[in-house]
Design an enzyme around this catalytic site. Structure first.
Site, PDB file in Angstrom:
ATOM      1  CB  ALA A  36     -54.321  39.483 -42.294  1.00  0.00           C
ATOM      2  CD  GLU A  37     -59.264  40.398 -46.285  1.00  0.00           C
ATOM      3  OE1 GLU A  37     -60.061  41.150 -46.837  1.00  0.00           O
ATOM      4  OE2 GLU A  37     -58.908  39.294 -46.761  1.00  0.00           O
ATOM      5  CE1 TYR A  38     -63.163  34.762 -38.011  1.00  0.00           C
ATOM      6  CE2 TYR A  38     -61.165  34.811 -36.658  1.00  0.00           C
ATOM      7  CZ  TYR A  38     -62.503  34.474 -36.827  1.00  0.00           C
ATOM      8  OH  TYR A  38     -63.171  33.869 -35.804  1.00  0.00           O
ATOM      9  CG  ASP A  39     -56.207  37.344 -36.991  1.00  0.00           C
ATOM     10  OD1 ASP A  39     -57.087  36.544 -36.609  1.00  0.00           O
ATOM     11  OD2 ASP A  39     -55.039  37.021 -37.254  1.00  0.00           O
ATOM     12  CB  SER A  84     -76.363   2.730 -29.072  1.00  0.00           C
ATOM     13  OG  SER A  84     -77.195   1.876 -28.330  1.00  0.00           O
ATOM     14  CG  LEU A  85     -77.193   3.996 -34.806  1.00  0.00           C
ATOM     15  CD1 LEU A  85     -76.426   4.431 -36.033  1.00  0.00           C
ATOM     16  CD2 LEU A  85     -78.686   4.125 -35.040  1.00  0.00           C
ATOM     17  CD  GLU A 115     -75.802  10.596 -41.306  1.00  0.00           C
ATOM     18  OE1 GLU A 115     -75.468  11.153 -40.263  1.00  0.00           O
ATOM     19  OE2 GLU A 115     -76.889  10.805 -41.872  1.00  0.00           O
ATOM     20  CE1 TYR A 225     -67.454  17.106 -40.887  1.00  0.00           C
ATOM     21  CE2 TYR A 225     -66.056  16.849 -38.954  1.00  0.00           C
ATOM     22  CZ  TYR A 225     -66.199  17.115 -40.303  1.00  0.00           C
ATOM     23  OH  TYR A 225     -65.104  17.379 -41.067  1.00  0.00           O
ATOM     24  CE  LYS A 292     -79.021   8.807 -38.503  1.00  0.00           C
ATOM     25  NZ  LYS A 292     -78.555  10.181 -38.304  1.00  0.00           N
ATOM     26  CB  CYS A 413     -42.649 -22.318  -8.589  1.00  0.00           C
ATOM     27  SG  CYS A 413     -43.751 -23.589  -9.265  1.00  0.00           S
ATOM     28  CB  CYS A 434     -46.417 -21.941  -7.934  1.00  0.00           C
ATOM     29  SG  CYS A 434     -46.215 -20.936  -9.413  1.00  0.00           S
TER      30      CYS A 434
END
Length: 697
Positions: A36-39, A84-85, A115, A225, A292, A413, A434
């Site tokens: 509510a506070e954010y809004d 790519s890895l 990670e 992310y 890494k 067939c 067939c």
DNA sequence: GATCCTCGAGTTCT
DNA sequence: CTCGAGGATC
């Protein structure tokens, strides 16, 4: 100070406060204020901007959702390629990675940043002077799609970097994904609306990101992310990858809470185990972890092999397995009549998709795995995609389950089924009688690499054959628009297109035509050799069975003769039709010896099919004459066919598998086992640009 | 006779 | 992409 005193300052303060709360809420999951506070803050900013429209900036939180849907996405060339890895599955492969790194750096022990490996979509975000200006997908690694408007709606992506002195340029690399709980909620909503459900979070994230209307994207909870940076100017100097991640976190990007810094291969394996144990409880899907080299100087020293960095590796978790039940074992009939048993399974969700069937290859395989109808089986997606039955759970076998038998008659067939001695496959003897083989023959004839008839796919051929309009490829040339339009789901317009495509297919090379006939053992390569040797279809048809028998004798004679000469070190005799041996000749002779096959060819020619004779390949000398190439992965600009054409134009050969004789392997994105093999054999690996340079283009 | 190299054929799902 | 088999080579 109040808003009325200095609206500009007030708006700036509100924006800063809202971005900060966004960060607390979306990136840290630790909000400081209630919704509510954010809004209230948000509405205050909206009101202020409404009163002072000149204060609205593109990076204001009120401006996340654009209005107009786009027609299509633009292309973006990445300043720094998104590579790519390499992958590792086994502990030994991780140990080998660590060993190579230690040797490369000349250190006894190496520190790694570890990670989770998100199962989402790789994205590049560009910030100029601290303002988000562009976001693009990874694409092929060099060029991606501009999805800025959609990414702006993600509240985990800051529209502006926090105050102070932002860098002149910062590219943030990371992954867009959908949290599992948001995915479940989305599917519940789809279900409630009676709309299609998504199969997994990754697909729904992909589908959402590719929405042309950002307003739809805004209603879905995608998140982002960060895990690295691309081009950068004016950022602090980092010494370690982990510092760089800290910097991103300070700039309000979400980074994986599970990231860690570990030492040595023991540290890596411990991290792998820890994340593996937590995997199901993580809020997002992962398919492995990434290691890494933490020291950026070390990363630079190690550099890259082709497209993959030497300083990082993805350690994947084993393919997910799931239980299912074999409802039935059906038999499919292929173009050559080969009968392939396929297990129909109770739908099971494994490896991100719902699997309902899996091939059992042939009878031997069924016996080896001993799969029976009603069995509970373990299903997994081998390698990347293709589902397979890993094993049977014998304990759960129902009483009375019987060994599966190959049918004695063709399920389509009813012709008899036979197995050529010493071959693994069973074949239907029905030939073109067939229905299944007839369909496949027509599909093959029309396929892209054969006569290339656009619009004539499996569905349409099914209809044509079943309705009796088409029995052989020759019947295609009798079709007219009216006849086609009479079929279900076929409008006048598309019928006209198909007819036009069929007309156009009358002119094709002789090689394509011979390939299109679908003779056993005659693929593209053999068809080309035949075309170049005989020069015309008539020359091929002229040969009688006796002629073929003579040719086969000749071939065997030359082979023996050459064996003898080789033993004596004498020069060899040139063989007739190099690359085509007795077996293939016999197969061609059999095909052409059959009346109905000759009849079909005659009809094709009568109806205007004109195979262009092919000049025997002039072995042009070019920049790469005599060199052999293998292509793997997706190249950034050229398709594989284009690359192969250009290599051939300069006298090179392109083959399908890597061997000691291979001179170059051209590797693109997501290169697979061929790349590994090339490394193992020490074969030169080229990227697309190296290839073009080599070809002098 | 054995081994290596290539080609052909078949396959799942979105 | 992978497997199996045909063809070439030693």
């Amino acid at each position: 100070m109040s808003a009325s005193d200095d609206p500009r300052a007030a708006a700036a303060a509100l924006r800063e406060a809202i971005e900060h709360h966004n960060y607390r809420y979306y990136a840290l999951d630790a909000p400081l204020v209630s919704d509510a506070e954010y809004d209230a803050l948000f509405r205050e900013l909206q009101a202020l901007e409404a009163a002072h429209p000149e204060l609205v900036t593109p990076q204001s939180p009120t401006q996340r959702v654009g209005t107009a849907p786009q027609e299509q996405f633009g292309q973006v060339r990445h300043r720094v390629p998104m590579l790519s890895l390499g992958n590792a599955f086994e502990p030994e492969e991780v140990a080998a990675f660590d060993r190579r790194v230690r040797e490369g750096l000349g250190q006894d022990e190496v520190e790694y940043a570890a990670e989770p490996k998100f199962d989402g979509l790789a994205i590049n975000l560009t910030y100029v002077d601290g303002v988000f200006v562009q976001g693009a997908t990874r694409g092929d690694g060099y060029t991606g799609e501009d999805v800025t408007a959609n990414l702006r709606t993600l509240r985990a992506i800051p529209l502006a970097l926090p105050g102070g002195k932002p860098p002149a340029l910062l590219e943030v690399r990371g992954e867009v994904l959908m949290h599992k709980r948001d995915f479940d909620a989305l599917n519940a909503a789809q279900r409630a609306k009676g709309e299609r459900e998504y199969v997994n979070p990754r697909n729904s994230a992909a589908g959402t990101l590719r929405q042309l209307d950002p307003r739809i994207t805004a209603t879905r909870n995608l998140t982002f992310y960060a895990y690295g940076i691309g081009a950068a100017e004016g950022t602090p100097k980092f010494e370690r990858h982990s510092e760089l991640l800290d910097y991103l976190a300070q700039n309000r990007f979400r980074v994986a809470a599970e990231r860690d810094v570990v030492v040595g291969v023991e540290g890596l394996m411990a991290f792998y185990a820890t994340i593996g144990a937590k995997r199901a409880a993580l809020p997002y899907d992962i398919d492995g972890v990434v290691y890494k080299v933490n020291a950026l100087a070390g990363q630079e020293k190690l550099g890259f092999v082709a497209r993959a960095p030497r300083f990082a590796v993805a350690h994947k978790y084993p393919a997910e397995e799931a239980f299912s039940v074999v409802d039935a074992i059906e038999v499919q009939v292929g173009r050559t009549g080969a009968l392939t048993p396929v297990a129909r399974l109770k739908p099971v969700f494994v490896g991100g998709v719902t699997v309902t069937s899996a091939t059992l290859h042939n009878l031997d395989q069924v016996r080896v795995k001993d799969v029976r109808v009603g069995d509970t089986v373990v299903v997994r997606r081998a390698g990347d995609v293709i589902p397979e039955v890993a094993r049977v759970v014998i304990d759960k076998r129902l009483e009375g389950a019987v060994e599966w038998q190959m049918p004695e008659r063709c399920p389509v067939c009813d012709s008899s089924v036979e197995r050529i001695e010493s071959e693994a496959v069973f074949r239907c003897t029905g030939g073109l009688y067939c229905g299944a083989q007839r369909k496949q023959a027509v599909i093959h004839y029309a396929s892209r690499r054969a006569m290339d008839i656009e619009g004539l796919g499996e569905k349409l051929v099914d209809q044509l054959v079943e309705s009796g309009l088409v029995h052989t490829p020759a019947d295609l040339y009798k079709l007219d628009v009216a006849g086609l339009a009479a079929l279900e789901r076929m409008a006048e317009k598309s019928a006209a297109n198909v007819v036009a495509a069929i007309q156009e297919s009358r002119q094709r090379t002789l090689g394509r035509f011979i390939y299109a006939l679908g003779m056993h053992h005659v693929g593209e390569e053999v068809a080309k050799i035949l075309a170049q040797h005989f020069g015309s279809i008539e020359a091929l048809l002229e040969k009688s069975l006796a002629d073929w028998a003579a040719l086969i004798d000749e071939k065997e004679r030359v082979q023996k003769e050459n064996t003898r000469r080789r033993n004596r070190g004498e020069a060899l005799v040139d063989a007739v039709l190099p690359g085509i041996g007795p077996e293939i000749m016999q197969s061609v002779a059999n095909f052409l010896g059959q009346g109905h096959n000759r009849e079909v060819i005659r009809e094709l020619l009568e109806r205007g099919v004109k195979p262009e004779s092919m000049a025997p390949a002039v072995r042009k000398s070019g920049k790469v004459t005599g060199k052999s190439f293998v292509l793997t992965g997706t190249l950034p600009n050229l398709t594989r066919d284009e690359a192969a054409e250009r290599i051939a134009a300069e006298g090179g050969r392109v083959t399908g598998s890597v061997s000691k004789k291979t001179d170059y392997v051209v590797a693109g994105a997501d290169a697979g086992s061929k790349y590994e093999k090339a490394v193992a054999l020490g074969i030169a690996i080229l990227e697309e640009q190296d290839l073009l340079k080599l070809l002098g283009l």
